[in-house]
Scaffold this active site. Structure first.
Site, PDB file in Angstrom:
ATOM      1  N   HIS A   1      27.346 -12.010  59.076  1.00 16.52           N
ATOM      2  CA  HIS A   1      28.757 -12.364  59.211  1.00 16.52           C
ATOM      3  C   HIS A   1      29.574 -11.337  59.996  1.00 16.52           C
ATOM      4  O   HIS A   1      30.692 -10.994  59.596  1.00 16.52           O
ATOM      5  CB  HIS A   1      29.352 -12.589  57.817  1.00 16.52           C
ATOM      6  CG  HIS A   1      30.428 -13.617  57.781  1.00 16.52           C
ATOM      7  ND1 HIS A   1      31.720 -13.360  58.202  1.00 16.52           N
ATOM      8  CD2 HIS A   1      30.415 -14.907  57.399  1.00 16.52           C
ATOM      9  CE1 HIS A   1      32.448 -14.454  58.049  1.00 16.52           C
ATOM     10  NE2 HIS A   1      31.676 -15.413  57.570  1.00 16.52           N
TER      11      HIS A   1
ATOM     12  N   HIS B   1      29.285 -18.490  50.454  1.00 19.56           N
ATOM     13  CA  HIS B   1      28.682 -17.198  50.831  1.00 19.56           C
ATOM     14  C   HIS B   1      28.158 -16.380  49.644  1.00 19.56           C
ATOM     15  O   HIS B   1      28.380 -15.161  49.567  1.00 19.56           O
ATOM     16  CB  HIS B   1      29.700 -16.360  51.613  1.00 19.56           C
ATOM     17  CG  HIS B   1      30.008 -16.899  52.990  1.00 19.56           C
ATOM     18  ND1 HIS B   1      29.161 -17.698  53.702  1.00 19.56           N
ATOM     19  CD2 HIS B   1      31.108 -16.739  53.795  1.00 19.56           C
ATOM     20  CE1 HIS B   1      29.699 -17.997  54.878  1.00 19.56           C
ATOM     21  NE2 HIS B   1      30.876 -17.439  54.956  1.00 19.56           N
TER      22      HIS B   1
ATOM     23  N   GLU C   1      26.955 -17.699  62.910  1.00 18.51           N
ATOM     24  CA  GLU C   1      26.117 -17.513  61.734  1.00 18.51           C
ATOM     25  C   GLU C   1      24.920 -18.471  61.779  1.00 18.51           C
ATOM     26  O   GLU C   1      25.080 -19.667  61.592  1.00 18.51           O
ATOM     27  CB  GLU C   1      26.953 -17.779  60.477  1.00 18.51           C
ATOM     28  CG  GLU C   1      28.243 -16.976  60.428  1.00 18.51           C
ATOM     29  CD  GLU C   1      29.304 -17.626  59.530  1.00 18.51           C
ATOM     30  OE1 GLU C   1      29.025 -17.948  58.376  1.00 18.51           O
ATOM     31  OE2 GLU C   1      30.437 -17.819  60.008  1.00 18.51           O
TER      32      GLU C   1
HETATM   33  C1  GLA Z   1      32.700 -18.560  57.080  1.00 12.55           C
HETATM   34  C2  GLA Z   1      33.282 -19.860  56.704  1.00 12.55           C
HETATM   35  C3  GLA Z   1      34.748 -19.834  56.907  1.00 12.55           C
HETATM   36  C4  GLA Z   1      35.365 -18.672  56.170  1.00 12.55           C
HETATM   37  C5  GLA Z   1      34.722 -17.393  56.610  1.00 12.55           C
HETATM   38  C6  GLA Z   1      35.213 -16.212  55.832  1.00 12.55           C
HETATM   39  O1  GLA Z   1      32.401 -18.425  58.374  1.00 12.55           O
HETATM   40  O2  GLA Z   1      32.706 -20.945  57.388  1.00 12.55           O
HETATM   41  O3  GLA Z   1      35.308 -21.033  56.473  1.00 12.55           O
HETATM   42  O4  GLA Z   1      35.202 -18.826  54.801  1.00 12.55           O
HETATM   43  O5  GLA Z   1      33.359 -17.464  56.472  1.00 12.55           O
HETATM   44  O6  GLA Z   1      36.579 -16.088  55.859  1.00 12.55           O
END
Ligand code: GLA
Length: 379
Positions: free
Chosen positions: A207, A133, A344
């Site tokens: 997110h 991310h 997402e």
């Molecule tokens: C995303 C990832 C997860 C986790 C979340 C944040 O969706 O795919 O594995 O890292 O973000 O906690």
């Protein structure tokens, strides 16, 4: 006499205020107020977008974070269907990407490494040995410039961030614009745009953690999910895609027809063990670069239905498996295991190292564009 006049004035004032409040409901508008200050003294603003049917979306320009999405249930009761925090401090300390825009690269890049046009790049490693991310100070931890647009009849907020060459290891000065529009059709529409001055990679996503019950004390396990996908991209133990596309047929990954999320989440299935639940990318069936309907999320008790439209090839469905009660969210509620879920829209994870996946390369003179829409209705 004085007392009487004062009470009369107070009564008139309150009628006026209530009148204004009712009026607000039917007006398309944006309100702006100071939300807090960052440790460096910079001011963070909150923008409250309202549409003609009373839906409200609150956004702050730190992390381009959607703080709340307030929508009616089948009885007309308006509730917030996202997790998050009351104060800016909550967002500053957060490490679960609550409500934010993540990037430059949403999702994981194996070992934080990739090469582009013969140059090797090392990104910040912030998830075991991998990059996740956008890194430690990704798009979710920076202040964005904000501009209000409301002359189209639908309130919109244009957020801009210039990410410097080398930030978190990424090449090129990249300018990103995210436009949040609250439509009169109860949609939160997100339009992304990006440009660069050097070859680079760009794959931002949104997110928000959704809980359509409107009460984050409930889990999301009874929500019914439909994802328009025949295959998904399996991962290894570190949640890095293997490069394959696997059929969802006869597996707990099959959401071609609606399934309650909790129905198969604890099945003995290696992919679910790796993700501690669902934390995977689905290959969207109708991908053609246009905005298509891809996901439906229905919550039977409230009657709330969220439909996700996107022009992206993939959809990460994350069932909140890392939530463990340690986060004190809005109203002090501790967000427990699987009390929020993310959807997402994105390119397939680790795509810079998987030539068989769609490309996320952005070159000078090109434009990155993405449109993703979260639409709310009642069923
Ligand atoms: C995303 C990832 C997860 C986790 C979340 C944040 O969706 O795919 O594995 O890292 O973000 O906690």
């Amino acid at each position: 006499m004085k007392k009487f006049l004062f009470s009369l004035l107070a009564a008139v004032m309150s009628v006026l205020i209530i009148g204004c409040q009712n009026n607000k409901k039917v007006e398309t508008m944006i309100e702006k107020s100071l939300y807090g200050k960052l440790p460096n003294g910079k001011e963070v603003y909150e923008f409250r977008l309202h549409n003609t049917s009373g839906m409200q979306v609150n956004i702050i320009n730190y992390g381009a974070i959607v703080r709340s999405i307030i929508v009616p249930d089948r009885n007309g009761k308006f509730e917030d269907v996202t997790l998050g925090y009351d104060s800016l401090t909550g967002y500053i300390n957060d490490n679960s990407y609550q409500g934010s825009i993540v990037g430059r690269y949403g999702n994981r890049i194996g070992k934080g490494q990739f090469s582009l046009e013969g140059v090797n790049y090392q990104l910040t490693v912030n998830d075991g040995e991998n990059h996740l991310h956008g890194g430690k100070i990704g798009f979710h931890k920076v202040l964005w410039d904000a501009k209000v647009v409301s002359d189209t009849g639908e309130p919109a907020l244009v957020l801009t961030y210039v990410s410097a060459d080398g930030e978190e290891g990424y090449p090129g000065n990249v300018t990103v614009t995210v436009t949040y529009t609250l439509t009169n059709n109860n949609e939160l529409r997100i339009d992304y745009n990006g440009t660069t001055d050097k070859p680079t990679i760009l794959n931002p996503t949104h997110h928000s953690y959704f809980n359509l019950t409107g009460n984050p004390a409930n889990t999301i396990l009874d929500h019914q999910l439909m994802i328009d996908a025949d295959t998904f991209t399996p991962v290894d133990k570190g949640l890095i895609t293997t490069g394959e596309k696997k059929s969802v047929d006869k597996t707990p990954m099959d959401f071609r027809t609606p399934f309650a999320i909790g129905e198969r989440i604890n099945d003995k299935f290696e992919q679910l063990a790796f993700g501690k639940g669902y934390d995977h990318n689905w290959v969207l069936r109708n991908y053609d670069g246009k905005v298509n309907k891809t996901v439906e999320l229905y919550e039977p008790l409230s009657g709330r239905l969220m439909t996700v439209y996107t022009d992206q090839p993939g959809m990460q469905f994350y069932s909140g498996n890392f939530l463990d009660g340690s986060i004190n969210g809005k109203k002090g509620i501790g967000y427990q295991y699987r009390t929020g879920l993310c959807l997402e829209a994105q390119c397939f994870p680790d795509s810079p190292n998987k030539p068989e996946f769609p490309s996320v390369t952005l070159r000078p003179g090109q434009e990155y564009n993405q449109t993703t829409i979260y639409q709310f209705s009642i069923k």
